[in-house]
Motif scaffolding. Structure first.
Motif, PDB file in Angstrom:
ATOM      1  N   LEU A   1     -24.787   1.680  31.379  1.00  7.67           N
ATOM      2  CA  LEU A   1     -26.193   1.579  31.022  1.00  7.67           C
ATOM      3  C   LEU A   1     -26.340   1.761  29.516  1.00  7.67           C
ATOM      4  O   LEU A   1     -25.759   2.670  28.932  1.00  7.67           O
ATOM      5  N   VAL A   2     -27.100   0.893  28.908  1.00 11.38           N
ATOM      6  CA  VAL A   2     -27.267   0.882  27.456  1.00 11.38           C
ATOM      7  C   VAL A   2     -28.721   1.207  27.126  1.00 11.38           C
ATOM      8  O   VAL A   2     -29.628   0.472  27.535  1.00 11.38           O
ATOM      9  N   PRO A   3     -28.953   2.290  26.375  1.00  8.43           N
ATOM     10  CA  PRO A   3     -30.319   2.579  25.943  1.00  8.43           C
ATOM     11  C   PRO A   3     -30.814   1.467  25.012  1.00  8.43           C
ATOM     12  O   PRO A   3     -30.018   0.888  24.264  1.00  8.43           O
ATOM     13  N   PRO A   4     -32.114   1.157  25.050  1.00  5.32           N
ATOM     14  CA  PRO A   4     -32.630   0.079  24.200  1.00  5.32           C
ATOM     15  C   PRO A   4     -32.263   0.230  22.720  1.00  5.32           C
ATOM     16  O   PRO A   4     -31.978  -0.753  22.049  1.00  5.32           O
ATOM     17  N   GLY A   5     -32.220   1.451  22.215  1.00  2.37           N
ATOM     18  CA  GLY A   5     -31.894   1.672  20.809  1.00  2.37           C
ATOM     19  C   GLY A   5     -30.444   1.385  20.458  1.00  2.37           C
ATOM     20  O   GLY A   5     -30.115   1.184  19.287  1.00  2.37           O
ATOM     21  N   ASP A   6     -29.559   1.340  21.457  1.00  2.00           N
ATOM     22  CA  ASP A   6     -28.140   1.067  21.209  1.00  2.00           C
ATOM     23  C   ASP A   6     -27.786  -0.414  21.319  1.00  2.00           C
ATOM     24  O   ASP A   6     -26.701  -0.827  20.918  1.00  2.00           O
ATOM     25  N   GLU A   7     -28.682  -1.228  21.846  1.00  2.00           N
ATOM     26  CA  GLU A   7     -28.386  -2.655  22.010  1.00  2.00           C
ATOM     27  C   GLU A   7     -28.006  -3.331  20.702  1.00  2.00           C
ATOM     28  O   GLU A   7     -27.076  -4.146  20.679  1.00  2.00           O
ATOM     29  N   PRO A   8     -28.654  -3.017  19.561  1.00  2.00           N
ATOM     30  CA  PRO A   8     -28.258  -3.659  18.311  1.00  2.00           C
ATOM     31  C   PRO A   8     -26.784  -3.414  17.938  1.00  2.00           C
ATOM     32  O   PRO A   8     -26.155  -4.266  17.310  1.00  2.00           O
TER      33      PRO A   8
ATOM     34  N   ARG B   1     -14.571 -18.410  27.296  1.00  4.62           N
ATOM     35  CA  ARG B   1     -15.290 -18.181  28.554  1.00  4.62           C
ATOM     36  C   ARG B   1     -15.981 -16.823  28.614  1.00  4.62           C
ATOM     37  O   ARG B   1     -16.652 -16.522  29.592  1.00  4.62           O
ATOM     38  N   LEU B   2     -15.838 -16.007  27.584  1.00  4.56           N
ATOM     39  CA  LEU B   2     -16.436 -14.676  27.572  1.00  4.56           C
ATOM     40  C   LEU B   2     -17.945 -14.769  27.427  1.00  4.56           C
ATOM     41  O   LEU B   2     -18.458 -15.523  26.604  1.00  4.56           O
ATOM     42  N   GLY B   3     -18.649 -14.007  28.226  1.00  4.39           N
ATOM     43  CA  GLY B   3     -20.091 -13.880  28.113  1.00  4.39           C
ATOM     44  C   GLY B   3     -20.471 -12.412  28.216  1.00  4.39           C
ATOM     45  O   GLY B   3     -19.892 -11.673  29.008  1.00  4.39           O
ATOM     46  N   VAL B   4     -21.425 -11.986  27.390  1.00  8.84           N
ATOM     47  CA  VAL B   4     -21.863 -10.592  27.376  1.00  8.84           C
ATOM     48  C   VAL B   4     -23.386 -10.577  27.307  1.00  8.84           C
ATOM     49  O   VAL B   4     -23.994 -11.372  26.595  1.00  8.84           O
ATOM     50  N   LEU B   5     -23.976  -9.676  28.061  1.00  5.04           N
ATOM     51  CA  LEU B   5     -25.427  -9.557  28.093  1.00  5.04           C
ATOM     52  C   LEU B   5     -25.803  -8.109  28.366  1.00  5.04           C
ATOM     53  O   LEU B   5     -25.175  -7.451  29.191  1.00  5.04           O
ATOM     54  N   VAL B   6     -26.799  -7.609  27.658  1.00  5.02           N
ATOM     55  CA  VAL B   6     -27.429  -6.352  28.037  1.00  5.02           C
ATOM     56  C   VAL B   6     -28.735  -6.758  28.697  1.00  5.02           C
ATOM     57  O   VAL B   6     -29.622  -7.321  28.055  1.00  5.02           O
ATOM     58  N   HIS B   7     -28.810  -6.539  30.000  1.00  8.25           N
ATOM     59  CA  HIS B   7     -29.966  -6.977  30.783  1.00  8.25           C
ATOM     60  C   HIS B   7     -30.922  -5.810  30.996  1.00  8.25           C
ATOM     61  O   HIS B   7     -30.573  -4.823  31.636  1.00  8.25           O
ATOM     62  N   PHE B   8     -32.126  -5.949  30.448  1.00  8.50           N
ATOM     63  CA  PHE B   8     -33.163  -4.930  30.600  1.00  8.50           C
ATOM     64  C   PHE B   8     -34.190  -5.409  31.618  1.00  8.50           C
ATOM     65  O   PHE B   8     -34.766  -6.480  31.458  1.00  8.50           O
ATOM     66  N   LYS B   9     -34.422  -4.619  32.656  1.00 11.09           N
ATOM     67  CA  LYS B   9     -35.479  -4.937  33.614  1.00 11.09           C
ATOM     68  C   LYS B   9     -36.821  -4.446  33.090  1.00 11.09           C
ATOM     69  O   LYS B   9     -37.842  -5.061  33.309  1.00 11.09           O
ATOM     70  N   LYS B  10     -36.799  -3.294  32.402  1.00  9.39           N
ATOM     71  CA  LYS B  10     -38.007  -2.722  31.821  1.00  9.39           C
ATOM     72  C   LYS B  10     -37.691  -2.366  30.372  1.00  9.39           C
ATOM     73  O   LYS B  10     -36.632  -1.815  30.077  1.00  9.39           O
ATOM     74  N   PRO B  11     -38.594  -2.658  29.449  1.00 12.70           N
ATOM     75  CA  PRO B  11     -38.317  -2.456  28.024  1.00 12.70           C
ATOM     76  C   PRO B  11     -37.958  -1.023  27.624  1.00 12.70           C
ATOM     77  O   PRO B  11     -37.192  -0.806  26.711  1.00 12.70           O
ATOM     78  N   ASP B  12     -38.513  -0.037  28.296  1.00 11.98           N
ATOM     79  CA  ASP B  12     -38.294   1.351  27.884  1.00 11.98           C
ATOM     80  C   ASP B  12     -37.185   2.049  28.673  1.00 11.98           C
ATOM     81  O   ASP B  12     -36.955   3.235  28.500  1.00 11.98           O
ATOM     82  N   LYS B  13     -36.497   1.330  29.533  1.00 19.47           N
ATOM     83  CA  LYS B  13     -35.421   1.888  30.357  1.00 19.47           C
ATOM     84  C   LYS B  13     -34.072   1.323  29.918  1.00 19.47           C
ATOM     85  O   LYS B  13     -34.008   0.221  29.376  1.00 19.47           O
TER      86      LYS B  13
ATOM     87  N   LEU C   1     -23.465  -6.330  31.001  1.00 18.01           N
ATOM     88  CA  LEU C   1     -22.736  -7.274  31.845  1.00 18.01           C
ATOM     89  C   LEU C   1     -21.706  -8.001  30.987  1.00 18.01           C
ATOM     90  O   LEU C   1     -22.045  -8.558  29.947  1.00 18.01           O
ATOM     91  N   ILE C   2     -20.471  -7.988  31.424  1.00 17.36           N
ATOM     92  CA  ILE C   2     -19.388  -8.706  30.754  1.00 17.36           C
ATOM     93  C   ILE C   2     -18.746  -9.598  31.804  1.00 17.36           C
ATOM     94  O   ILE C   2     -18.449  -9.145  32.912  1.00 17.36           O
ATOM     95  N   GLY C   3     -18.549 -10.856  31.470  1.00 16.49           N
ATOM     96  CA  GLY C   3     -17.963 -11.749  32.451  1.00 16.49           C
ATOM     97  C   GLY C   3     -17.590 -13.097  31.876  1.00 16.49           C
ATOM     98  O   GLY C   3     -17.504 -13.278  30.665  1.00 16.49           O
ATOM     99  N   ALA C   4     -17.393 -14.043  32.773  1.00 14.44           N
ATOM    100  CA  ALA C   4     -17.021 -15.410  32.415  1.00 14.44           C
ATOM    101  C   ALA C   4     -18.231 -16.319  32.578  1.00 14.44           C
ATOM    102  O   ALA C   4     -18.990 -16.183  33.534  1.00 14.44           O
TER     103      ALA C   4
END
Length: 75
Positions: A50-57, A5-17, A22-25
């Motif tokens: 908050l995750v910088p775009p360069g750290d998402e990988p 049931r684990l779900g993880v997402l890094v949600h970016f509203k703007k590409p350079d920000k 988000l961690i949840g079910a």
């Protein structure tokens, strides 16, 4: 939380920000473990991270390993 049931997402509203980690079910155990669509979540937490775009990988690599152990996919 069960890995089915684990779900993880890094949600970016703007590409350079920084994006929100988000961690949840997720509703569907067949949903992707990482990169899950926000609509798939039943519950999420950790909006203060908050995750910088360069750290998402780095998050992608880590949660890809978790997904492999749980026999789940990533997007």
């Amino acid at each position: 939380m069960p890995l089915q049931r684990l779900g993880v997402l890094v949600h970016f509203k703007k590409p350079d920000k920084p994006g929100k980690l988000l961690i949840g079910a997720v509703r569907d155990p067949n949903a992707a473990l990482y990169g899950t669509d926000q609509a798939a979540f039943v519950y999420t937490t950790s909006p203060s991270f908050l995750v910088p775009p360069g750290d998402e990988p780095l998050f992608r690599v880590y949660f890809t390993e978790v997904a492999a152990l749980a026999e789940r996919r990533v997007v």
